[in-house]
Design an enzyme around this catalytic site. Structure first.
Site, short mmCIF file in Angstrom:
data_model
loop_
_atom_site.label_atom_id
_atom_site.label_comp_id
_atom_site.label_asym_id
_atom_site.label_seq_id
_atom_site.Cartn_x
_atom_site.Cartn_y
_atom_site.Cartn_z
N LYS A 1 1.13 -1.52 -0.07
CA LYS A 1 0.14 0.15 0.02
C LYS A 1 0.78 1.49 -0.09
CE LYS A 1 -3.49 2.42 2.57
NZ LYS A 1 -4.14 2.83 4.05
N ASP B 1 -3.08 10.46 3.58
CA ASP B 1 -4.20 10.02 3.18
C ASP B 1 -4.59 11.04 4.72
OD1 ASP B 1 -6.69 8.64 4.08
OD2 ASP B 1 -5.61 7.01 5.09
N LYS C 1 -11.09 12.79 7.75
CA LYS C 1 -10.44 12.31 9.11
C LYS C 1 -10.35 13.20 9.70
CE LYS C 1 -6.94 8.67 7.68
NZ LYS C 1 -7.42 7.98 8.72
N ASP D 1 1.02 6.73 5.33
CA ASP D 1 0.39 5.53 4.88
C ASP D 1 0.52 4.85 3.87
OD1 ASP D 1 -2.03 3.98 5.17
OD2 ASP D 1 -3.33 5.09 4.53
N GLU E 1 -9.44 3.20 1.91
CA GLU E 1 -8.89 2.80 0.98
C GLU E 1 -7.09 2.34 0.55
OE1 GLU E 1 -8.07 5.14 3.26
OE2 GLU E 1 -5.14 5.06 2.51
N ARG F 1 -7.28 -0.51 0.91
CA ARG F 1 -7.76 -1.79 0.29
C ARG F 1 -8.30 -2.07 -0.74
NH1 ARG F 1 -12.15 -2.57 5.71
NH2 ARG F 1 -10.39 -0.85 6.37
N1 BES Z 1 -4.27 5.09 6.69
C1 BES Z 1 -5.68 4.47 7.39
C2 BES Z 1 -4.85 3.59 8.52
C3 BES Z 1 -4.15 3.88 9.29
C4 BES Z 1 -4.65 4.20 11.58
C5 BES Z 1 -2.65 3.77 9.43
C6 BES Z 1 -3.79 4.33 11.60
C7 BES Z 1 -1.94 4.55 10.62
C8 BES Z 1 -2.61 4.99 11.71
C9 BES Z 1 -6.96 3.57 6.86
O1 BES Z 1 -6.85 4.12 5.78
C10 BES Z 1 -7.71 3.82 7.45
O2 BES Z 1 -7.73 5.33 7.84
N2 BES Z 1 -8.48 2.92 7.83
C11 BES Z 1 -10.23 3.27 8.51
C12 BES Z 1 -11.15 2.09 7.92
C13 BES Z 1 -12.22 2.19 8.82
C14 BES Z 1 -13.29 3.56 8.00
C15 BES Z 1 -13.50 0.86 8.18
C16 BES Z 1 -9.41 3.25 10.28
O3 BES Z 1 -8.57 2.18 10.52
O4 BES Z 1 -10.41 4.06 11.00
ZN ZN Z 2 -4.91 4.72 4.43
ZN ZN Z 3 -7.88 5.97 5.33
#
Ligand code: BES
Ligand code: ZN
Ligand code: ZN
Length: 504
Positions: free
Chosen positions: A271, A276, A283, A294, A355, A357
């Site tokens: 990835k 992000d 966010k 990310d 995103e 995935r």
């Molecule tokens: N990049 C994030 C995951 C992440 C969180 C990486 C904290 C490093 C530190 C990922 O793209 C994301 O935002 N995931 C969401 C998924 C949710 C929307 C189902 C998450 O983890 O909140």
């Molecule tokens: Zn991400």
């Molecule tokens: Zn994300």
């Protein structure tokens, strides 16, 4: 950092800093059980120089505890640093990696540019693996993330020498020592990429750096952008990129050892979200700056490919990194949109922040199309993995026990901590969509790392596959005696060892 291997007695080495490991041999417990530190060296002069302080009770040989002596009597070194490995029973190769790192990070702020680390002499600590670990630890420790400070002082250690134990066999130590250099440098290459801010390391720049590295070490490399991504019908990958002014990059690296025409082809998928924001499901502002990391999964794959190119295992490897920003924009995808992935599966977008995935789905499909027989992917995929495991383990998922067993064995060598997590149809049921084949989030916050893994599983299908969720470990919040805070480079060493298990 220059590295050297010395076969001289530690007491005879002229250096700014000689580091010697010690363990606590006390086995009794209770209030009267004083620590019993013991130096792991047979060098009588070193033992003599340290005798007084070791019997004083001031130094307990706790893990990464360090004690400095100036002008040690009878030694050619200007300073003697005693570094603890902790309890003797717990001392292992990984504690040696950290001890070497502790010595380097002790030296740096004091302006000491030269370190000699004497490999511990102990039946429990084989010199070859310890030599490799010590060099890795030294490189990892030498890295600092403050690259954009205008008053930055270069505090890096210029020379790191491993002193082999008395009577050591050069043939058993030199090859792992050399491997340690490649691995330590490759992990730091990954960390330097992860450390870059989003405005510097755009997807295009990520591709350039991968291509420059590939040229240097002799890997084949192609970097594609929007046209090719559309041509390949990577609708899931493009759905993330469509909301950004920065074009995406599809980075493809290939390692093809001569003369291998059959056997496995390993697919390393990463990835590479260079920033992000969450997209339209934006966010919160708190900590959003961290989302420059990310792309740590993609960077781990690129660092591992560097090490693979230099260590030359006898197996074919392809790496695919899907690099993109995730931005909100007039053209950005929206919750409720339906996208068609490269595999033909349709995806209902519930949350544009899920995103990673999406880009990985197409990366995995492409790796399979290019012939990958075994897959491993790495991603900072979910915050939920840190809820499940804290920040001391990363998550590992697999659809195949034999493939995972190799990864589990790789952890013994790498010293990285991954914990296997479950998959299961119940989790898959959570991501069924009413309108499309699958949806991109599970609805409930519970088990979020597992539903994310099941989403990827829908694209790896029955190809043996490992998914590494490194969101819990890719960034270190507080520095440790042997590593700076900032990007960790987690994954590089374990992915490399997993690859080598197929053809070293
Ligand atoms: N990049 C994030 C995951 C992440 C969180 C990486 C904290 C490093 C530190 C990922 O793209 C994301 O935002 N995931 C969401 C998924 C949710 C929307 C189902 C998450 O983890 O909140
Ligand atoms: Zn991400
Ligand atoms: Zn994300």
């Amino acid at each position: 950092m220059r590295t050297e291997l010395s076969f001289s007695a530690p007491s005879q080495i002229q250096t700014e800093l000689l580091a010697i490991a010690a363990v606590d041999t006390q086995t009794a417990k209770g209030p009267d059980a004083r620590p019993q530190p013991e130096l792991l060296t047979s060098d009588a002069d070193v033992k003599k120089a340290a005798a007084a302080v070791l019997s004083s009770g001031e130094f307990k040989a706790g893990a990464n505890e360090a004690l400095l002596l100036h002008a040690p009597a009878g030694l050619k070194a200007k300073r003697l640093l005693i570094v603890g490995l902790g309890k003797q029973s717990r001392g292992n190769v990984h504690s040696v990696r950290n001890a070497a790192g502790t010595a380097v990070r002790f030296a740096k702020p004091r302006g000491i540019r030269e370190v000699v680390f004497a490999l511990p002499e102990s039946d429990l600590l084989p010199p070859g693996p310890c030599a490799r670990a010590a060099v890795e630890g030294a490189f990892v420790a030498d890295f600092d993330p403050d690259t954009y400070r205008s008053d930055r002082k270069d505090l890096s250690v210029q020379s790191f020498t491993v002193a082999a134990p008395a009577g050591a066999d050069k043939g058993a130590i030199e090859p792992p020592f050399r491997e340690g250099v490649v691995i330590g440098e490759s992990q730091n290459f990954t960390r330097s990429l992860v450390n870059e801010p989003g405005n510097k390391l755009t997807p295009t720049e990520f591709g350039r750096r991968a291509a420059a590295m590939a040229k240097e070490v002799g890997l084949q490399c192609e970097v594609h952008s929007t046209d090719k991504i559309k041509e390949l019908k990577m609708g899931a990958f493009w759905s993330v990129s469509q909301g950004s002014e920065e074009p995406p990059a599809l980075i493809v690296l290939r390692y093809e050892p001569k003369g291998i025409k059959d056997g496995p082809i390993l697919g390393l998928v990463g990835k590479g979200i260079t920033f992000d924001t969450g997209g339209i499901s934006i966010k919160p502002a708190d900590n959003m700056e961290k989302m420059k990391y990310d792309m740590a999964g993609g960077a781990a794959m690129i660092g591992a490919m560097r090490a693979i190119a230099l260590l030359k295992p006898n197996v074919r490897v392809i790496s695919i990194v899907c690099a993109s920003e995730n931005m909100p924009d007039g053209k950005a995808q929206k919750p409720g949109d339906v996208q068609t992935a490269m595999s033909g599966k349709t995806i209902e977008i519930i949350n544009t922040d899920a995103e990673g995935r999406l880009v990985l789905a197409d990366g995995i499909t492409y790796a399979r199309q290019l012939g990958a027989t075994h897959l491993i992917n790495a991603a900072t995929l979910t915050g939920a993995i840190a809820v499940a495991l804290g920040t001391h383990n990363a998550g590992a998922f697999s659809n195949d026990d034999e493939t995972y067993a190799r990864f589990h064995a790789a952890l013994e060598t790498s010293g990285e901590k991954f914990w296997r997590m479950p998959l299961g149809d119940e989790y898959m049921d959570q991501i069924k969509s009413d309108i499309a084949d699958i949806k991109n989030t599970g609805g409930s916050r519970y088990g979020g790392a597992i539903t994310a893994a099941e989403f990827l599983h829908a694209f790896s299908e029955d190809t043996p596959w490992i998914h590494l969720d490194i969101a819990s470990m890719a960034w270190i919040e507080d520095s440790k005696p042997f590593i700076a805070k900032g990007p960790s480079g987690v994954g590089v060493r374990s992915i490399l060892e997993w690859v080598r298990s197929y053809g070293s």
